[in-house]
Design a protein around this motif. Structure first.
Motif, short mmCIF file in Angstrom:
data_model
loop_
_atom_site.label_atom_id
_atom_site.label_comp_id
_atom_site.label_asym_id
_atom_site.label_seq_id
_atom_site.Cartn_x
_atom_site.Cartn_y
_atom_site.Cartn_z
N PRO A 43 0.83 -1.22 0.00
CA PRO A 43 0.00 0.00 0.00
C PRO A 43 0.86 1.26 0.00
CG PRO A 43 0.01 -1.02 2.17
CD PRO A 43 0.72 -1.97 1.26
N SER A 44 0.36 2.29 -0.62
CA SER A 44 1.08 3.57 -0.69
C SER A 44 0.68 4.47 0.47
CB SER A 44 0.79 4.27 -2.02
OG SER A 44 -0.61 4.51 -2.14
N PHE A 45 1.49 5.50 0.68
CA PHE A 45 1.24 6.42 1.79
C PHE A 45 1.55 7.85 1.36
CE2 PHE A 45 3.11 8.75 5.46
CZ PHE A 45 1.94 8.89 6.21
N GLU A 46 0.58 8.74 1.57
CA GLU A 46 0.78 10.16 1.31
C GLU A 46 0.38 10.93 2.57
OE1 GLU A 46 -1.28 11.54 -2.08
OE2 GLU A 46 -0.37 10.10 -3.47
N LYS A 47 1.24 11.84 2.99
CA LYS A 47 0.96 12.60 4.21
C LYS A 47 -0.23 13.55 3.99
CE LYS A 47 5.38 12.48 6.56
NZ LYS A 47 6.43 13.28 7.25
N LEU A 76 -1.18 4.67 8.54
CA LEU A 76 0.01 3.89 8.89
C LEU A 76 -0.37 2.65 9.69
CD1 LEU A 76 2.55 6.73 9.72
CD2 LEU A 76 2.65 5.12 7.79
N LYS A 77 -1.42 2.74 10.48
CA LYS A 77 -1.90 1.57 11.20
C LYS A 77 -2.39 0.51 10.22
CE LYS A 77 -5.09 0.13 14.88
NZ LYS A 77 -6.13 0.58 15.83
N GLN A 78 -3.11 0.94 9.19
CA GLN A 78 -3.57 0.02 8.16
C GLN A 78 -2.39 -0.62 7.42
OE1 GLN A 78 -5.99 2.59 5.73
NE2 GLN A 78 -7.87 2.16 6.88
N ILE A 79 -1.41 0.21 7.11
CA ILE A 79 -0.24 -0.29 6.37
C ILE A 79 0.55 -1.28 7.22
CG2 ILE A 79 1.99 0.39 5.39
CD1 ILE A 79 0.62 2.98 4.45
N ARG A 80 0.69 -0.96 8.49
CA ARG A 80 1.39 -1.88 9.39
C ARG A 80 0.66 -3.22 9.45
NH1 ARG A 80 1.59 1.31 13.08
NH2 ARG A 80 3.67 2.17 12.75
N ASN A 107 11.62 6.22 5.11
CA ASN A 107 10.37 6.93 5.43
C ASN A 107 9.51 6.09 6.38
OD1 ASN A 107 9.41 4.94 3.72
ND2 ASN A 107 8.47 6.36 2.25
N GLU A 108 8.33 6.58 6.68
CA GLU A 108 7.48 5.90 7.66
C GLU A 108 7.18 4.46 7.26
OE1 GLU A 108 6.97 8.85 6.35
OE2 GLU A 108 6.32 10.32 7.87
N VAL A 109 6.82 4.26 5.99
CA VAL A 109 6.54 2.90 5.53
C VAL A 109 7.82 2.08 5.49
CG1 VAL A 109 5.57 1.52 3.66
CG2 VAL A 109 4.57 3.74 4.20
#
Length: 326
Positions: free
Chosen positions: A150-154, A164-168, A212-214
């Motif tokens: 999954p991607s992440f955009e601030k 981020l919880k979903q990605i984790r 980065n966070e991910v």
């Protein structure tokens, strides 16, 4: 979760001195052919272009294939497709494929060349962003996980924390597919940047970026599950980015992850920047890792038990032919 499917009979093989595997991962954007694929009469459809440019690769994990579910053969390759999902406008999105080279030997120094067969593969799980397949071949007891992270955009602090919880959770779910009784490899568009924080599984080689966070989530999953990212640990030449953003910024987000115990057997970790699928502009670049693993001198391959094919599988004419020819 689909029922397990084994594609053909199992049989005894002979000895080998080592096995060699060249594994690749590629976000294709689409393997569906469009009219633009045929503008030049000398050009082949995208699927044929893919296989013709990877003759020395044993397996290719493809993300964003956007193809229907099922299996098919493409001139010496066997293809497993998870199928894609549909957007609100009925456009095809996502879709995972595993391409298996049936003509490239993976054994070195044995009684004869050993090649992968459809018979060696069992589908464990299939969805449009992750596919899990077991391989039971002579000297290769593997689980291959092909995935699109999954991607992440601030956005805002609250929204970022929730995302981020979903990605984790997604990465924890991926790690849960690791098989304790097999070597495990991951072919993935991770949508994550790593390289500034070093450990036994991630280094600063290649196109190192600020984690980065991910990337932090991914690094933790690798470390906790004995995976390593050879592209970050093996010296390479040339540019090693794997993705160019719409604004032209280069990043490394695509990887082949291998067991940490394979690191001493890694021969090469590289990008294959010359792979061309007639896409509109450069987006993702193929990544590959080649390993050569020694086999004990007197070790013989195991003999796999007979099995009863799934009748649902044999109802499909294409699958039935594959079974009969395996």
């Amino acid at each position: 979760m689909q029922p397990q499917q084994r594609f053909g009979p199992q049989r005894k093989e002979e000895k080998a001195k080592k096995f060699s595997l060249n594994l690749a991962s590629f976000n294709a954007q689409s393997l569906l052919d469009t009219e633009s694929s045929y503008n030049d009469g000398d050009r082949l459809p995208r699927a044929n272009l893919l296989r013709s440019q990877m003759v020395d690769v044993h397996m290719v994990g493809v993300q964003e294939a956007r193809t229907p579910p099922g299996t098919r053969q493409v001139a010496g390759w066997f293809v497993f497709s998870s199928g894609c999902s549909k957007s609100s406008r009925n456009a095809s999105i996502g879709g995972i494929e595993l391409w298996v080279n049936l003509e490239c030997p993976f054994s070195v120094g044995g009684d004869r060349e050993l090649k992968l067969q459809a018979a060696h593969f069992t589908i464990v799980h299939s969805a449009d962003r992750i596919m899990v397949i077991n391989i039971d071949a002579p000297f290769l007891i593997l689980r291959v996980i092909i995935a699109h992270g999954p991607s992440f955009e601030k956005r805002s602090k609250l929204a970022d924390e929730a995302r981020l919880k979903q990605i984790r959770q997604w990465w924890d779910d991926l790690a849960a597919f690791k098989s304790a009784g097999r070597d495990n490899v991951v072919l993935i568009d991770a949508n994550a940047r790593i390289g500034s924080v070093h450990s036994h599984c991630v280094g600063g080689e290649g196109f190192a970026e600020v984690e980065n966070e991910v990337g932090g989530i991914v690094h933790s999953v690798l470390s906790n599950n004995d995976f390593a990212a050879p592209a970050t640990l093996v010296k390479q030449s040339g540019s090693q980015h794997t993705w160019v953003s719409p604004s032209g910024v280069k990043h490394r987000i695509d990887y082949v992850f291998v067991p940490t115990e394979w690191l001493s057997s890694v021969v090469e970790a590289s990008t294959l920047s010359d792979i061309e699928l007639l896409a509109n502009g450069v987006d993702h670049i193929t990544v590959s890792v080649k390993v050569e693993v020694d086999v004990a001198k007197n070790e013989t391959a195991r003999t796999w038990p007979a099995f009863r094919p799934d009748p649902r599988f044999l109802r499909d004419h294409g699958s039935r032919q594959t079974f009969l020819q395996a």
